[in-house]
Design a protein around this motif. Structure first.
Motif, PDB file in Angstrom:
ATOM      1  N   ALA A 167       2.155   4.741   0.992  1.00  0.00           N
ATOM      2  CA  ALA A 167       2.086   5.503   2.233  1.00  0.00           C
ATOM      3  C   ALA A 167       1.437   6.859   1.980  1.00  0.00           C
ATOM      4  CB  ALA A 167       3.489   5.683   2.805  1.00  0.00           C
ATOM      5  N   ARG A 168       0.687   7.328   2.956  1.00  0.00           N
ATOM      6  CA  ARG A 168       0.079   8.658   2.884  1.00  0.00           C
ATOM      7  C   ARG A 168       0.916   9.591   3.749  1.00  0.00           C
ATOM      8  NH1 ARG A 168      -6.225   8.523   2.565  1.00  0.00           N
ATOM      9  NH2 ARG A 168      -5.674  10.688   2.740  1.00  0.00           N
ATOM     10  N   TYR A 169       0.965  10.847   3.354  1.00  0.00           N
ATOM     11  CA  TYR A 169       1.791  11.830   4.046  1.00  0.00           C
ATOM     12  C   TYR A 169       0.960  13.014   4.508  1.00  0.00           C
ATOM     13  CZ  TYR A 169       5.988   9.439   2.502  1.00  0.00           C
ATOM     14  OH  TYR A 169       6.968   8.512   2.307  1.00  0.00           O
ATOM     15  N   GLN A 170       1.374  13.579   5.631  1.00  0.00           N
ATOM     16  CA  GLN A 170       0.835  14.852   6.075  1.00  0.00           C
ATOM     17  C   GLN A 170       1.780  15.926   5.565  1.00  0.00           C
ATOM     18  OE1 GLN A 170       0.864  14.296  10.312  1.00  0.00           O
ATOM     19  NE2 GLN A 170      -1.345  13.942  10.355  1.00  0.00           N
ATOM     20  N   ARG A 171       1.217  17.022   5.092  1.00  0.00           N
ATOM     21  CA  ARG A 171       2.032  18.112   4.547  1.00  0.00           C
ATOM     22  C   ARG A 171       1.962  19.274   5.525  1.00  0.00           C
ATOM     23  NH1 ARG A 171      -0.132  21.576  -0.294  1.00  0.00           N
ATOM     24  NH2 ARG A 171       1.440  23.190  -0.274  1.00  0.00           N
ATOM     25  N   GLU A 222       0.839  -1.186   0.000  1.00  0.00           N
ATOM     26  CA  GLU A 222       0.000   0.000   0.000  1.00  0.00           C
ATOM     27  C   GLU A 222       0.880   1.243   0.000  1.00  0.00           C
ATOM     28  OE1 GLU A 222      -3.171   2.047   2.968  1.00  0.00           O
ATOM     29  OE2 GLU A 222      -3.295  -0.116   2.695  1.00  0.00           O
ATOM     30  N   SER A 254       5.222  10.966   6.889  1.00  0.00           N
ATOM     31  CA  SER A 254       4.413   9.788   6.591  1.00  0.00           C
ATOM     32  C   SER A 254       3.504   9.471   7.763  1.00  0.00           C
ATOM     33  CB  SER A 254       5.323   8.588   6.318  1.00  0.00           C
ATOM     34  OG  SER A 254       4.566   7.404   6.255  1.00  0.00           O
ATOM     35  N   GLU A 255       2.276   9.072   7.448  1.00  0.00           N
ATOM     36  CA  GLU A 255       1.354   8.639   8.506  1.00  0.00           C
ATOM     37  C   GLU A 255       1.857   7.369   9.183  1.00  0.00           C
ATOM     38  OE1 GLU A 255      -2.487   8.317   6.672  1.00  0.00           O
ATOM     39  OE2 GLU A 255      -2.813  10.488   6.720  1.00  0.00           O
ATOM     40  N   GLN A 256       2.761   6.656   8.534  1.00  0.00           N
ATOM     41  CA  GLN A 256       3.318   5.418   9.082  1.00  0.00           C
ATOM     42  C   GLN A 256       4.646   5.655   9.794  1.00  0.00           C
ATOM     43  OE1 GLN A 256       3.600   3.043   5.555  1.00  0.00           O
ATOM     44  NE2 GLN A 256       1.420   2.556   5.524  1.00  0.00           N
ATOM     45  N   HIS A 263       7.053  16.941   4.787  1.00  0.00           N
ATOM     46  CA  HIS A 263       6.106  15.861   4.546  1.00  0.00           C
ATOM     47  C   HIS A 263       6.424  14.729   5.517  1.00  0.00           C
ATOM     48  CE1 HIS A 263       4.632  17.384   0.548  1.00  0.00           C
ATOM     49  NE2 HIS A 263       5.646  18.186   0.830  1.00  0.00           N
TER      50      HIS A 263
END
Length: 160
Positions: A117-121, A115, A133-135, A131
């Motif tokens: 990875a999603r990131y917070q900016r 999957e 990573s949510e992980q 940036h």
């Protein structure tokens, strides 16, 4: 009585027509490495039997819904005789062989099942982003928070 001579060389347009692709597709396959580059002779450039066989094999593998990367790996894996047999396989509805083509081994770091990875900016300052990573591990997130706090502190003393 003479036997008909089989064609062994084609100009780009003639080869494309013979196999049922566009000349642009042939050039693209050469660029991608699916086909070897023909010996360049300017307007007299010709493509040989190997090009024709490979193009036909590519068409068969495409009919099996393989992506170009998998097709390239399959072309490298096959012997010249296996490639010729594959090229002669009829293509069309109901003509696909029952034996599936083996997919190439996965390259490290290129697993499509992982999957994304999603990131917070975080906008830290005009023209500066971070940036995260949510992980990300707790240590990494804490470090990012410290960086953000340091930038906020440095901006408090600066007039806007």
């Amino acid at each position: 009585m003479s036997t008909p001579k089989t064609q062994t060389e084609w100009k780009l347009t003639a080869l494309a027509e013979e196999v049922g692709v566009s000349p642009r597709t042939v050039r693209y396959y050469v660029q991608r490495g699916l086909l070897p580059a023909p010996p360049f002779k300017g307007p007299d450039t010709v493509y040989g039997e190997e090009h024709r066989v490979r193009l036909k094999a590519i068409r068969v593998l495409q009919a099996r819904f393989l992506p170009l990367d998998a097709i390239q790996a399959e072309l490298l894996r096959l012997s010249p005789e296996e490639l010729r047999r594959l090229a002669e396989t009829p293509v069309g509805p109901g003509t696909l062989p029952e034996e599936p083509v083996r997919m190439p081994p996965k390259r490290p770091g290129k697993d499509p099942t992982v999957e994304v990875a999603r990131y917070q900016r975080w906008l830290l300052a005009p023209g500066l982003e971070l940036h995260v990573s949510e992980q990300a591990e707790a240590k990494v997130r804490a470090l990012a928070e410290r960086v953000r706090a340091l930038i906020e502190e440095s901006q408090e003393g600066t007039p806007s």
